[in-house]
Design an enzyme around this catalytic site. Structure first.
Site, PDB file in Angstrom:
ATOM      1  N   GLY A  75       0.823  -1.201   0.000  1.00 54.92           N
ATOM      2  CA  GLY A  75       0.000   0.000   0.000  1.00 54.92           C
ATOM      3  C   GLY A  75       0.856   1.249   0.000  1.00 54.92           C
ATOM      4  O   GLY A  75       2.055   1.195   0.312  1.00 54.92           O
ATOM      5  N   CYS A  92       5.223  -6.233   1.679  1.00 52.88           N
ATOM      6  CA  CYS A  92       5.596  -4.818   1.672  1.00 52.88           C
ATOM      7  C   CYS A  92       4.909  -4.084   2.827  1.00 52.88           C
ATOM      8  O   CYS A  92       5.262  -4.281   3.979  1.00 52.88           O
ATOM      9  CB  CYS A  92       5.291  -4.182   0.318  1.00 52.88           C
ATOM     10  SG  CYS A  92       6.135  -2.601   0.056  1.00 52.88           S
ATOM     11  N   TYR A  93       3.908  -3.240   2.558  1.00 56.11           N
ATOM     12  CA  TYR A  93       3.191  -2.563   3.639  1.00 56.11           C
ATOM     13  C   TYR A  93       2.588  -3.590   4.593  1.00 56.11           C
ATOM     14  O   TYR A  93       2.510  -3.351   5.801  1.00 56.11           O
ATOM     15  CB  TYR A  93       2.097  -1.673   3.058  1.00 56.11           C
ATOM     16  CG  TYR A  93       1.398  -0.795   4.084  1.00 56.11           C
ATOM     17  CD1 TYR A  93       1.862   0.481   4.367  1.00 56.11           C
ATOM     18  CD2 TYR A  93       0.264  -1.245   4.760  1.00 56.11           C
ATOM     19  CE1 TYR A  93       1.230   1.283   5.307  1.00 56.11           C
ATOM     20  CE2 TYR A  93      -0.382  -0.456   5.692  1.00 56.11           C
ATOM     21  CZ  TYR A  93       0.105   0.814   5.963  1.00 56.11           C
ATOM     22  OH  TYR A  93      -0.527   1.605   6.905  1.00 56.11           O
ATOM     23  N   HIS A  99       8.052  -7.658  -3.585  1.00 54.01           N
ATOM     24  CA  HIS A  99       6.762  -8.022  -4.186  1.00 54.01           C
ATOM     25  C   HIS A  99       6.897  -9.329  -4.968  1.00 54.01           C
ATOM     26  O   HIS A  99       7.349  -9.332  -6.119  1.00 54.01           O
ATOM     27  CB  HIS A  99       6.275  -6.903  -5.109  1.00 54.01           C
ATOM     28  CG  HIS A  99       5.780  -5.700  -4.377  1.00 54.01           C
ATOM     29  ND1 HIS A  99       4.485  -5.564  -3.962  1.00 54.01           N
ATOM     30  CD2 HIS A  99       6.437  -4.595  -3.949  1.00 54.01           C
ATOM     31  CE1 HIS A  99       4.341  -4.407  -3.328  1.00 54.01           C
ATOM     32  NE2 HIS A  99       5.515  -3.804  -3.299  1.00 54.01           N
ATOM     33  N   GLU A 135       4.526 -10.987  -6.244  1.00 49.65           N
ATOM     34  CA  GLU A 135       3.443 -11.111  -7.219  1.00 49.65           C
ATOM     35  C   GLU A 135       3.791 -10.571  -8.596  1.00 49.65           C
ATOM     36  O   GLU A 135       3.104 -10.898  -9.581  1.00 49.65           O
ATOM     37  CB  GLU A 135       2.171 -10.411  -6.701  1.00 49.65           C
ATOM     38  CG  GLU A 135       2.240  -8.903  -6.600  1.00 49.65           C
ATOM     39  CD  GLU A 135       2.788  -8.381  -5.278  1.00 49.65           C
ATOM     40  OE1 GLU A 135       2.476  -7.242  -4.922  1.00 49.65           O
ATOM     41  OE2 GLU A 135       3.553  -9.126  -4.620  1.00 49.65           O
ATOM     42  N   SER A 173     -22.198  -7.710 -26.765  1.00 50.89           N
ATOM     43  CA  SER A 173     -21.403  -6.739 -27.518  1.00 50.89           C
ATOM     44  C   SER A 173     -20.552  -7.389 -28.594  1.00 50.89           C
ATOM     45  O   SER A 173     -20.078  -6.716 -29.511  1.00 50.89           O
ATOM     46  CB  SER A 173     -20.475  -5.989 -26.558  1.00 50.89           C
ATOM     47  OG  SER A 173     -19.452  -6.844 -26.079  1.00 50.89           O
ATOM     48  N   GLY A 174     -20.324  -8.691 -28.475  1.00 48.19           N
ATOM     49  CA  GLY A 174     -19.431  -9.386 -29.394  1.00 48.19           C
ATOM     50  C   GLY A 174     -18.035  -9.545 -28.845  1.00 48.19           C
ATOM     51  O   GLY A 174     -17.198 -10.216 -29.442  1.00 48.19           O
ATOM     52  N   GLY A 175     -17.778  -8.939 -27.682  1.00 48.21           N
ATOM     53  CA  GLY A 175     -16.491  -9.107 -27.029  1.00 48.21           C
ATOM     54  C   GLY A 175     -16.424 -10.415 -26.265  1.00 48.21           C
ATOM     55  O   GLY A 175     -17.408 -11.162 -26.176  1.00 48.21           O
ATOM     56  N   VAL A 176     -15.270 -10.687 -25.677  1.00 47.31           N
ATOM     57  CA  VAL A 176     -15.053 -11.952 -24.978  1.00 47.31           C
ATOM     58  C   VAL A 176     -15.995 -12.091 -23.783  1.00 47.31           C
ATOM     59  O   VAL A 176     -16.650 -13.123 -23.605  1.00 47.31           O
ATOM     60  CB  VAL A 176     -13.584 -12.067 -24.511  1.00 47.31           C
ATOM     61  CG1 VAL A 176     -13.381 -13.354 -23.710  1.00 47.31           C
ATOM     62  CG2 VAL A 176     -12.641 -12.033 -25.699  1.00 47.31           C
ATOM     63  N   ASP A 177     -16.088 -11.051 -22.964  1.00 42.12           N
ATOM     64  CA  ASP A 177     -16.828 -11.154 -21.704  1.00 42.12           C
ATOM     65  C   ASP A 177     -18.310 -11.451 -21.920  1.00 42.12           C
ATOM     66  O   ASP A 177     -18.848 -12.415 -21.365  1.00 42.12           O
ATOM     67  CB  ASP A 177     -16.667  -9.868 -20.887  1.00 42.12           C
ATOM     68  CG  ASP A 177     -15.219  -9.495 -20.661  1.00 42.12           C
ATOM     69  OD1 ASP A 177     -14.367 -10.406 -20.706  1.00 42.12           O
ATOM     70  OD2 ASP A 177     -14.928  -8.307 -20.440  1.00 42.12           O
ATOM     71  N   SER A 178     -18.969 -10.620 -22.724  1.00 40.61           N
ATOM     72  CA  SER A 178     -20.410 -10.827 -22.917  1.00 40.61           C
ATOM     73  C   SER A 178     -20.692 -12.115 -23.685  1.00 40.61           C
ATOM     74  O   SER A 178     -21.720 -12.767 -23.462  1.00 40.61           O
ATOM     75  CB  SER A 178     -21.029  -9.630 -23.648  1.00 40.61           C
ATOM     76  OG  SER A 178     -20.525  -9.503 -24.960  1.00 40.61           O
ATOM     77  N   LYS A 207      -9.606 -11.452 -16.465  1.00 47.98           N
ATOM     78  CA  LYS A 207      -9.765 -11.569 -17.915  1.00 47.98           C
ATOM     79  C   LYS A 207      -9.215 -12.887 -18.450  1.00 47.98           C
ATOM     80  O   LYS A 207      -9.857 -13.558 -19.267  1.00 47.98           O
ATOM     81  CB  LYS A 207      -9.053 -10.406 -18.611  1.00 47.98           C
ATOM     82  CG  LYS A 207      -9.326 -10.309 -20.105  1.00 47.98           C
ATOM     83  CD  LYS A 207     -10.718  -9.761 -20.361  1.00 47.98           C
ATOM     84  CE  LYS A 207     -10.947  -9.474 -21.830  1.00 47.98           C
ATOM     85  NZ  LYS A 207     -12.210  -8.772 -22.068  1.00 47.98           N
TER      86      LYS A 207
END
Length: 515
Positions: free
Chosen positions: A54, A81-82, A171, A173, A225-230, A371
């Site tokens: 943080g 870290c923090y 870090h 990650e 929408s035609g995107g990956v998510d929808s 994603k």
């Protein structure tokens, strides 16, 4: 219920990366703000807990502290870290404003063997790490020992093996700590005792069960929408509830070449999902006429989309639920954690809920996924790779790939040039090596000589970036021959463009906004 890890966030720009590394090890986890109600944190039922980094300083009295219950719960605990500094300060150690700040690459020397290092790092050797801190731990609490040091941090890694409490100043990650993912796996799997049985196949079945339980016999409308998510949401819901689902595809005329036709062909033809296709391109173009500010473009497109969607939904009849492709980063970024960089959110995200007038409940089966996990779920569901692996593309589409006013002729020109660029990328076998690539029609014209005549035409910018995690990015290092080939094709095939340039801008850490 699968084993799970709780990540308490103190506002680090890297908190999402911690979650992704944990999930990559096969363990489900969630992020909560450090100041979330303690009862909710405890009811999550985590087998292990991680305290994130943080931007604050433990040397100030009003800065965040870890909730006391995490030290009393008898669960393995890792402070990053923090998070390490909070652990040290609250358990009887000391933290001071650092005179030897460490930002960027550094090395850690392993001083003691530890289960945290098992199979990854050996005592007496040095390893590359990534530091990002100004304060430092100057004294460790009773029961702890230093297991790693760096040039600027005498307590770069600490451990209380009896309580299974660990702290690292670096870090693990980020990709700049090469062995970091293995260290986090050690913590959640070996020290935390998590089984590592979380998978997309399991998520698919559980999601179908949850959707059926939530929806019952109700009707669901999905904005496609035609995107990956929808697209993943639509196929998942169709598998769960069949013809109780109707998809509405609002075609705003700002998509890439052929994408609208692909949506209709795939979902109406291949999957036989009930689909309403509304061509509203004339309406969007009229409303965008003369609009040059990019944020106004976004808001105009978002407003119109909702209005057209509502109109089409009313024609379908009463629906009980609205499905949308909200992802976990959307959820995280829409919550104010500490006022740090993690609160930024795109203006066109709609995780804030629905207009009251719509009187529908939300169905958001992807809100726990990142994603890359959505792409994995798409593959699990059998969606074609051409869709699942598609580069991210913004909701406002080509409208923000065109600084200045949006015009039909310019849209058609940009669409064609963009298609040539992507075609050359695919032919070169580079598409899957690039996170995102697109063309931008700049709001300037230049004088050029083409053949035996002068031309006064548009300048086109090409952009392509690589990214491991979506949090930072570098421009893709195309060979000159590739760029020359693209430029030649675009200038020859796209009448109205006489200059092509390549954008080498990179995306620095902490800038969450993605196009």
């Amino acid at each position: 219920m699968t084993d799970r890890v709780l990540i308490l966030d103190f506002g680090s720009q890297f908190t999402q990366l911690i979650a992704r590394r944990v999930r990559e090890s096969g363990v489900y986890c969630e992020i909560m703000p450090f100041n979330t109600d303690a009862k909710r944190q405890q009811e999550f039922g985590a087998k292990a807990i991680i305290l994130s980094g943080g931007p604050a300083s433990l040397t100030e009295q009003t800065t965040p502290r870890a909730p006391n219950w995490v030290f009393e719960a008898g669960k393995p605990l890792l402070g990053i870290c923090y998070g390490e500094q909070a652990m040290a300060a609250q358990l009887g150690g000391g933290v001071e404003a650092g005179h030897n700040r460490e930002f960027g690459r550094a090395e850690i020397e392993v001083k003691e063997a530890s289960p945290f290092f098992d199979g990854v790092w050996e005592k007496g050797k040095r390893y590359p790490i990534w530091m990002n801190h100004g304060d430092k731990v100057t004294a460790i609490p009773p029961g702890f020992k230093a297991i790693g040091t760096s040039e600027g941090s005498p307590f770069a890694a600490i451990a209380d093996e009896k309580r299974k409490f660990y702290g690292v100043q670096f870090h693990p990650e980020v990709v700049h700590t090469p062995d970091g993912a293995k260290l986090l796996r050690n913590f959640v799997r070996n020290i935390g005792g998590c089984s590592g049985d979380w998978s997309m196949a399991a998520f698919r079945q559980e999601s179908i069960r949850k959707v059926r339980a939530q929806v019952g016999k109700g009707r669901v409308i999905c904005g496609l929408s035609g995107g990956v998510d929808s697209s993943v949401v639509a196929v998942l819901l169709h598998e769960a509830i069949g013809d109780q689902l109707t998809c509405v595809f609002v075609d705003h005329g700002l998509m890439r070449l052929g994408e609208g036709e692909e949506v209709v062909k795939l979902f109406r033809g291949h999957y036989n999902i009930p689909l309403v296709h509304k061509d509203a391109s004339d309406l969007f173009l009229k409303q965008l006429e003369g609009v040059t500010d990019p944020e106004t473009k976004r808001k105009t497109i978002g407003r119109l989309f909702i209005e057209v969607f509502e109109e089409e939904a009313k024609k379908i009849g009463d629906a009980d639920f609205l499905a949308q492709g909200t992802l976990y980063p959307d959820v995280i970024e829409s919550v104010s954690f500490t006022g740090g960089p993690s609160v930024t959110i795109k203006s066109h995200h709609n995780v804030g809920g629905l207009p009251e007038r719509m009187k529908m409940k939300l169905v958001e089966p992807l809100r726990e996924l990142f994603k890359d996990e959505v792409r994995a779920l798409g593959r699990e569901l059998g969606l074609p790779e051409s869709l699942v692996g598609r580069h991210p593309f913004p909701g406002p589409g080509l409208a923000i790939r065109m600084p200045g006013a949006v015009e039909k002729g310019k849209l058609d020109l940009l669409r064609k040039a963009d298609a040539i660029y992507l075609d050359e990328i695919r032919k070169a076998g580079l598409y899957d090596k690039i996170w995102q690539a697109f063309a931008v029609l700049l709001p300037v014209k230049t004088v050029g000589v083409m053949g035996d005549a002068r031309s006064y035409d548009h300048v086109l910018a090409l952009r392509a970036v690589t990214s491991t995690d979506g949090m930072t990015a570098d421009s893709y290092p195309f060979e000159h021959a590739f760029l020359s080939r693209c430029a030649t094709r675009i200038i020859n095939e796209c009448r109205g463009i006489n200059r092509v340039t390549y954008d080498v801008t990179s995306k620095p850490p902490g800038t969450i906004e993605w196009e």
